[in-house]
Design a protein around this motif. Structure first.
Motif, PDB file in Angstrom:
ATOM      1  N   VAL A   1     118.549 -30.273 -61.970  1.00 55.95           N
ATOM      2  CA  VAL A   1     118.529 -30.101 -63.422  1.00 55.95           C
ATOM      3  C   VAL A   1     118.172 -28.651 -63.739  1.00 55.95           C
ATOM      4  O   VAL A   1     117.215 -28.110 -63.180  1.00 55.95           O
ATOM      5  N   TRP A   2     118.934 -28.032 -64.640  1.00 58.39           N
ATOM      6  CA  TRP A   2     118.676 -26.642 -64.995  1.00 58.39           C
ATOM      7  C   TRP A   2     119.175 -26.369 -66.419  1.00 58.39           C
ATOM      8  O   TRP A   2     119.824 -27.209 -67.046  1.00 58.39           O
ATOM      9  N   ILE A   3     118.856 -25.180 -66.905  1.00 58.60           N
ATOM     10  CA  ILE A   3     119.310 -24.733 -68.222  1.00 58.60           C
ATOM     11  C   ILE A   3     120.147 -23.469 -68.058  1.00 58.60           C
ATOM     12  O   ILE A   3     119.784 -22.564 -67.305  1.00 58.60           O
ATOM     13  N   ASP A   4     121.273 -23.410 -68.743  1.00 59.16           N
ATOM     14  CA  ASP A   4     122.103 -22.198 -68.819  1.00 59.16           C
ATOM     15  C   ASP A   4     122.005 -21.601 -70.216  1.00 59.16           C
ATOM     16  O   ASP A   4     122.105 -22.337 -71.206  1.00 59.16           O
ATOM     17  N   PRO A   5     121.816 -20.289 -70.355  1.00 55.39           N
ATOM     18  CA  PRO A   5     121.479 -19.358 -69.265  1.00 55.39           C
ATOM     19  C   PRO A   5     120.038 -19.538 -68.809  1.00 55.39           C
ATOM     20  O   PRO A   5     119.152 -19.802 -69.640  1.00 55.39           O
ATOM     21  N   PRO A   6     119.775 -19.426 -67.501  1.00 54.30           N
ATOM     22  CA  PRO A   6     118.433 -19.701 -66.979  1.00 54.30           C
ATOM     23  C   PRO A   6     117.353 -18.795 -67.542  1.00 54.30           C
ATOM     24  O   PRO A   6     116.204 -19.204 -67.692  1.00 54.30           O
ATOM     25  N   GLY A   7     117.687 -17.571 -67.897  1.00 55.16           N
ATOM     26  CA  GLY A   7     116.691 -16.653 -68.432  1.00 55.16           C
ATOM     27  C   GLY A   7     116.283 -16.952 -69.855  1.00 55.16           C
ATOM     28  O   GLY A   7     115.383 -16.299 -70.394  1.00 55.16           O
ATOM     29  N   SER A   8     116.907 -17.938 -70.485  1.00 61.29           N
ATOM     30  CA  SER A   8     116.589 -18.243 -71.883  1.00 61.29           C
ATOM     31  C   SER A   8     115.384 -19.166 -72.031  1.00 61.29           C
ATOM     32  O   SER A   8     114.864 -19.336 -73.132  1.00 61.29           O
TER      33      SER A   8
ATOM     34  N   VAL B   1     106.029 -39.409 -58.981  1.00 55.03           N
ATOM     35  CA  VAL B   1     107.224 -39.752 -58.229  1.00 55.03           C
ATOM     36  C   VAL B   1     108.488 -39.364 -58.979  1.00 55.03           C
ATOM     37  O   VAL B   1     109.546 -39.196 -58.372  1.00 55.03           O
ATOM     38  N   SER B   2     108.410 -39.204 -60.285  1.00 54.76           N
ATOM     39  CA  SER B   2     109.575 -38.993 -61.134  1.00 54.76           C
ATOM     40  C   SER B   2     110.612 -38.059 -60.517  1.00 54.76           C
ATOM     41  O   SER B   2     110.330 -36.901 -60.185  1.00 54.76           O
ATOM     42  N   GLY B   3     111.838 -38.584 -60.381  1.00 52.53           N
ATOM     43  CA  GLY B   3     112.918 -37.749 -59.876  1.00 52.53           C
ATOM     44  C   GLY B   3     113.260 -36.626 -60.819  1.00 52.53           C
ATOM     45  O   GLY B   3     113.705 -35.556 -60.403  1.00 52.53           O
ATOM     46  N   LEU B   4     113.048 -36.843 -62.118  1.00 51.76           N
ATOM     47  CA  LEU B   4     113.344 -35.820 -63.113  1.00 51.76           C
ATOM     48  C   LEU B   4     112.437 -34.610 -62.941  1.00 51.76           C
ATOM     49  O   LEU B   4     112.886 -33.455 -63.030  1.00 51.76           O
ATOM     50  N   VAL B   5     111.151 -34.836 -62.689  1.00 50.46           N
ATOM     51  CA  VAL B   5     110.209 -33.739 -62.480  1.00 50.46           C
ATOM     52  C   VAL B   5     110.592 -32.926 -61.252  1.00 50.46           C
ATOM     53  O   VAL B   5     110.634 -31.695 -61.278  1.00 50.46           O
ATOM     54  N   ARG B   6     110.887 -33.600 -60.167  1.00 53.41           N
ATOM     55  CA  ARG B   6     111.288 -32.902 -58.935  1.00 53.41           C
ATOM     56  C   ARG B   6     112.617 -32.178 -59.117  1.00 53.41           C
ATOM     57  O   ARG B   6     112.853 -31.121 -58.538  1.00 53.41           O
ATOM     58  N   ALA B   7     113.506 -32.760 -59.940  1.00 53.46           N
ATOM     59  CA  ALA B   7     114.825 -32.165 -60.135  1.00 53.46           C
ATOM     60  C   ALA B   7     114.737 -30.803 -60.810  1.00 53.46           C
ATOM     61  O   ALA B   7     115.522 -29.901 -60.507  1.00 53.46           O
ATOM     62  N   TYR B   8     113.770 -30.625 -61.734  1.00 55.37           N
ATOM     63  CA  TYR B   8     113.648 -29.341 -62.425  1.00 55.37           C
ATOM     64  C   TYR B   8     112.615 -28.428 -61.775  1.00 55.37           C
ATOM     65  O   TYR B   8     112.886 -27.249 -61.521  1.00 55.37           O
TER      66      TYR B   8
END
Length: 335
Positions: free
Chosen positions: A90-97, A294-301
């Motif tokens: 999981v990420w945000i584009d643009p990452p620097g924002s 355990v949250s996969g969402l936390v590990r994903a980001y």
């Protein structure tokens, strides 16, 4: 029986928040499957965007990302997210924002009763990462900006959930205001709300009370703090004079980056009145770096460094009324 908790997430670092926001809800964006739940709440302001990513993958959680761009977008690698190693999915584009990133994980529900003077007897814990969650797509309301995550234990040998369920009801806001229903929490266009609802679940003993464990993941340099604000009067809930918040704040800043906020009250009715109010308690904030959610969402980001590179803290919030009688008699408790 049912129990409900109301929390507000308030990211206060976003710019240009004087007006409203354009809010949209997306279910499992970029994936056609329905075996898991992910809800993307995108709230666009004049010069910024708030991304609330709610999910029940590996346990219920919300990822809060504030950006300085009104065109920032959420990216998801679904194959990686659903794999045993979801870091980077999981990420945000643009990452620097991204100006601020945080997460809140609802980890466990404890049931207990008093066993004597200053002694408590705990029943086996309900680990929310072991729950089975219904498809939330059927609950999405794009007009009211609401959705509901509803689940039951994957294994329920005692049958406590045979006629009940646990749910997290999510609400997004396009503008500021105050909720009509008690406890009449104040919100802004930067806010999102979650209600914790435990409905129809049979208690495992006489006088049962319940604790919800809430874990917060924060960026390096931010110190979580549990604060209590007491007021002389509150025209909306005049019997409740305490508002609590779990805030994330840098040492050199005067205001919090984000925080959870709630009133120290619960209600034993689906349509609560002021006389239904029951006091709730928070059992102090503790470091939980030894216990990565355990949250996969936390590990994903945040990656696998959450708990070492990032701080993890937890607070237990108890509700159930005096001697657990409200829960036992009404089988409904809202907070």
């Amino acid at each position: 029986m049912a129990a409900a908790m109301v929390l507000l997430l308030l990211p206060v670092v976003a710019a240009g928040t004087g007006g409203g926001r354009r809010v949209s809800l997306q279910y499992n964006p970029g994936w056609n499957g329905s075996s898991v739940n992910l809800l993307h709440v995108r709230a666009v302001g004049a010069a910024d965007t708030l991304h609330y990513v709610w999910s029940s993958i590996g346990g219920p959680a919300v990822l809060l990302l504030a950006t300085r761009s009104s065109t920032s977008a959420l990216g998801i690698d679904w194959a990686r997210l659903l794999s045993p190693a979801p870091a980077g999915a999981v990420w945000i584009d643009p990452p620097g924002s991204v100006t601020h990133a945080a997460a809140v994980v609802f980890t466990k529900v404890f049931e207990y009763r008093e066993a004597g003077a200053q002694e408590e007897l705990f029943y086996p814990t309900y680990d929310l990462s072991d729950f089975s969650w219904a498809n939330i797509n059927h609950t999405l309301n794009h007009t009211a900006l609401t959705a509901e995550f509803s689940g039951v234990p994957a294994a329920d040998p005692g049958g406590s959930f045979s006629n009940g369920s646990l749910a997290f009801r999510v609400t997004a806001y396009e503008a500021g205001g105050r909720d009509e229903a008690l406890p009449s929490l104040l919100h802004t266009a930067n806010s999102s709300k979650v209600e914790f609802v435990l409905a129809g679940v049979a208690p495992r003993g006489n006088g049962s009370r319940f604790l919800l464990e809430v874990a917060a993941v924060e960026e390096p340099g931010l110190a979580p703090a549990l604060r209590a604000l007491r007021s002389i009067d509150d025209e909306y809930t005049p019997t409740v004079f305490e508002v609590l918040s779990l805030a994330a704040q840098a040492q050199n800043e005067s205001s919090a980056r984000s925080f959870l906020q709630w009133k120290a009250t619960a209600y034993g009715s689906r349509s609560p009145r002021r006389e239904d109010g029951i006091r709730c308690r928070s059992r102090g904030l503790r470091a939980a770096n030894w216990s990565l959610p355990v949250s996969g969402l936390v590990r994903a980001y945040f990656g696998d460094g959450a708990g070492s590179s990032y701080s993890v803290s937890a607070v237990n919030i108890s509700f159930g009324g005096e001697e657990g009688k409200v829960y036992e008699e009404k089988r409904y408790l809202s907070w």
